[in-house]
Design an enzyme around this catalytic site. Structure first.
Site, short mmCIF file in Angstrom:
data_model
loop_
_atom_site.label_atom_id
_atom_site.label_comp_id
_atom_site.label_asym_id
_atom_site.label_seq_id
_atom_site.Cartn_x
_atom_site.Cartn_y
_atom_site.Cartn_z
N ASP A 290 4.84 4.46 8.55
CA ASP A 290 3.72 4.89 9.39
C ASP A 290 4.22 5.92 10.38
O ASP A 290 5.41 5.95 10.72
CB ASP A 290 3.10 3.69 10.12
CG ASP A 290 1.85 4.06 10.92
OD1 ASP A 290 1.10 4.93 10.44
OD2 ASP A 290 1.64 3.49 11.99
N HIS A 291 3.32 6.76 10.84
CA HIS A 291 3.65 7.72 11.89
C HIS A 291 3.47 7.06 13.25
O HIS A 291 2.36 6.69 13.63
CB HIS A 291 2.73 8.94 11.80
CG HIS A 291 3.04 9.84 10.64
ND1 HIS A 291 2.07 10.45 9.87
CD2 HIS A 291 4.23 10.23 10.10
CE1 HIS A 291 2.64 11.19 8.93
NE2 HIS A 291 3.95 11.06 9.05
N TYR A 464 -2.23 5.90 12.74
CA TYR A 464 -3.14 5.45 11.68
C TYR A 464 -2.79 5.96 10.27
O TYR A 464 -3.69 6.24 9.48
CB TYR A 464 -4.59 5.84 12.00
CG TYR A 464 -4.97 5.77 13.44
CD1 TYR A 464 -4.91 4.55 14.15
CD2 TYR A 464 -5.37 6.90 14.14
CE1 TYR A 464 -5.25 4.48 15.49
CE2 TYR A 464 -5.72 6.84 15.48
CZ TYR A 464 -5.64 5.63 16.16
OH TYR A 464 -5.98 5.57 17.49
N HIS A 465 -1.51 5.99 9.91
CA HIS A 465 -1.14 6.49 8.59
C HIS A 465 -0.24 5.52 7.80
O HIS A 465 0.78 5.93 7.25
CB HIS A 465 -0.42 7.84 8.73
CG HIS A 465 -1.24 8.90 9.37
ND1 HIS A 465 -0.69 9.98 10.03
CD2 HIS A 465 -2.59 9.05 9.47
CE1 HIS A 465 -1.65 10.75 10.50
NE2 HIS A 465 -2.81 10.22 10.18
N PRO A 466 -0.58 4.24 7.70
CA PRO A 466 0.27 3.32 6.93
C PRO A 466 0.25 3.66 5.44
O PRO A 466 -0.79 4.04 4.89
CB PRO A 466 -0.36 1.95 7.20
CG PRO A 466 -1.79 2.25 7.53
CD PRO A 466 -1.77 3.56 8.26
#
Length: 547
Positions: A290-291, A464-466
């Site tokens: 994630d980011h 919000y990038h899993p």
């Protein structure tokens, strides 16, 4: 009986439902745990700020305590509604760069290099600027320039140029780096989620059935093949069968969870929860990426921000005046891609999202006054986490261990310090002179690197990038093969961000849509794949009803 069962009507599932039901002889069932996308704040872009508290459209996940972030539990919002996270996100349309996909291919995701991915990005896209070598103009997904932008967003872009960076009007062009406004997934000023772009045009087809409020409990397996699903709706369990395939599009959290609930996953872990092991697949739930994002906040001396915008007036102007005004803003209007001094190659390694409002704790902590926020994230983290089960109840959320900043050499933390320093540098530029008030987070501009580390541990959050938890690859340990078929099971594929071998350098919504577009051709056998004999020689332990 259906030909295809699709689990999850999110960014990927809606694409699959549309493409597969184009064949009138193909019967498709699309199952979604959440409701219809009826809420007006979904469709008014600026309404995303109000969706934060809407539990009916959000899974509202929390991570386990994060050891490197002072033991905090981080909030992970994910869409639980038709359109999935494409119905609640900030609509920024970015793809990453060519080498992100070439890296996938180098890691064993054959056929997913840039030359194979680009045609599917273009097929999906209907860009308002027209078609070109890198853009499509005939697809269902509308990609537009913002109708309204805040003057602070322009000041941010000016600040970037004053700091020595280039202006960039297309983050998906030949060169990703620079400062500019994001293009957004909007159609005529309204959100264009995959539910709008793909599911809407297909809803009238008699061969497509969409069921909302359906929580899938497990995939039904018989003799090593996925033959259907069992789902709960209205207080009872319903079973549906698939003549061809079951397609899992639950996302980076739900997809590995459902595989494990169905007996596909790390054998010892499944046994601990009393689940019968059907396929011992140790990497299910592993490789979570994630980011991580750090926000710098500053007060504004002018009341031009969105902090105290009249919600009633914004909605009135938007809905009654042709989707115009601040209501058409995606809030994160401007951004940048920057190559830091620590970048290992030619690619940008920091992404920025500028917000002309104060966003603390995802906007859940409302601050008094007016201000602006700069999100900064490291694009290629080396830390890896995992998704596992808390118990065998499908109604219980999975355990999320992001393991942020856990890479052995500490590079991720060094990069987060670079992110914070860059944010501080940009806010000090002349372009903000007319607006600059007191600092909020961090409270001083002269923090040392060690003090910035403490700031990051106390305040960093997800952007919000899993992804990555059902890794695609050609090696036998990968969860899915390059055709996205689950190893050890016939008739079952995973199609969503969980299959990404490595996180791309940008927002993940457009790449997820691309994955589903290409997967639909793989399923329909419109792409040549490897001979069936190669499929047959896969060696992965298939346990025989071992509890």
């Amino acid at each position: 009986m259906y030909d295809y069962l699709i689990i999850g009507a999110g960014s990927a599932g809606c694409v699959l439902a549309n493409r597969l039901s184009e064949d009138p002889d193909c019967r498709v069932l699309l199952l979604e745990a959440g409701p219809r996308d009826w809420h007006p704040f979904i469709h008014m872009p600026a309404g995303l700020a109000k969706l934060v508290g809407q539990k009916g459209v959000n899974w509202n996940y929390d991570t386990a305590p994060e050891p490197q972030l002072n033991g905090r539990r981080l909030w992970w919002p994910r869409g639980k509604v038709l359109g999935g996270s494409s119905s609640i996100n900030a609509m920024c349309y970015t793809r990453g760069v060519a080498d992100d996909y070439n890296d996938w291919a180098a890691q064993g995701a054959d056929g997913w290099d840039w030359s194979h991915a680009l045609p599917y990005f273009k097929r999906a896209e209907r860009n308002a600027r027209g078609a070109g070598a890198l853009h499509g103009a005939e697809g269902p997904l509308y990609v537009s320039d913002l109708r309204y932008t805040n003057p602070l967003s322009s000041a941010f872009i000016d600040a970037g140029q004053q700091a020595g960076y280039r202006r960039n009007d297309d983050f998906n062009g030949e060169d990703q780096t620079g400062f500019g406004f994001y293009q957004v997934t909007q159609k005529e000023g309204a959100r264009c989620s995959t539910a709008v772009a793909y599911l809407g045009p297909a809803r009238g087809r008699p061969n497509l059935k969409v069921v909302t409020g359906a929580l899938v409990r497990r995939v039904l397996l018989e003799n090593g093949r996925a033959v259907g699903v069992a789902y709960a709706r209205g207080g009872r369990e319903i079973k549906a069968r698939a003549a061809r395939e079951v397609l899992l599009s639950g996302g980076a959290i739900n997809s590995p969870q459902l595989l494990m609930l169905s007996g596909i996953g790390p054998a010892d872990h499944l046994r601990r929860h009393g689940i019968t092991v059907k396929v011992d697949s140790p990497q299910v739930g592993q490789n979570l990426q994630d980011h991580l994002d750090i926000c710098t906040l500053q007060y504004s001396t002018q009341r031009v921000t969105y902090d105290r915008t009249s919600e009633l007036k914004t909605a009135y102007d938007y809905f009654l005046r042709g989707h115009s005004g601040p209501g058409s803003s995606n809030i994160a209007e401007a951004g940048a891609f920057v190559r830091s001094p620590l970048a290992p190659d030619h690619r940008a390694d920091i992404q920025l999202h500028f917000v002309p409002a104060m966003l603390d704790d995802h906007g859940r902590n409302r601050l008094a006054g007016d201000g602006y926020t700069l999100h900064a994230c490291f694009l290629r983290p080396r830390s890896r986490g995992r998704i596992s089960l808390n118990n065998a109840d499908p109604r219980t959320n999975a355990r999320i261990e992001a393991n942020y900043l856990s890479d052995p050499d500490g590079f991720d933390l060094k990069m987060m310090v670079e992110c914070a320093k860059l944010s501080r540098e940009l806010f000090a530029q002349k372009a903000f002179d007319a607006y600059r008030g007191a600092l909020i987070y961090p409270s001083r501009s002269d923090l040392s690197d060690n003090e910035l580390v403490e700031f990051i541990r106390a305040k960093a959050e997800t952007v919000y990038h899993p992804s990555g938890t059902c890794r695609m690859g050609s090696d036998e340990a990968s969860v899915v093969d390059p055709q996205l078929r689950v190893r050890g099971v016939e008739g079952l594929r995973v199609i969503d961000a969980s299959v990404m071998p490595q996180l791309i350098g940008g927002n993940t919504n457009a790449p997820t849509i691309m994955i589903a577009e290409r997967a639909s051709d793989l399923i329909r056998k419109l792409i040549e794949t490897e001979p069936a004999s190669e499929r047959a020689v896969e060696s992965l332990t298939v346990a025989s009803a071992v509890g």
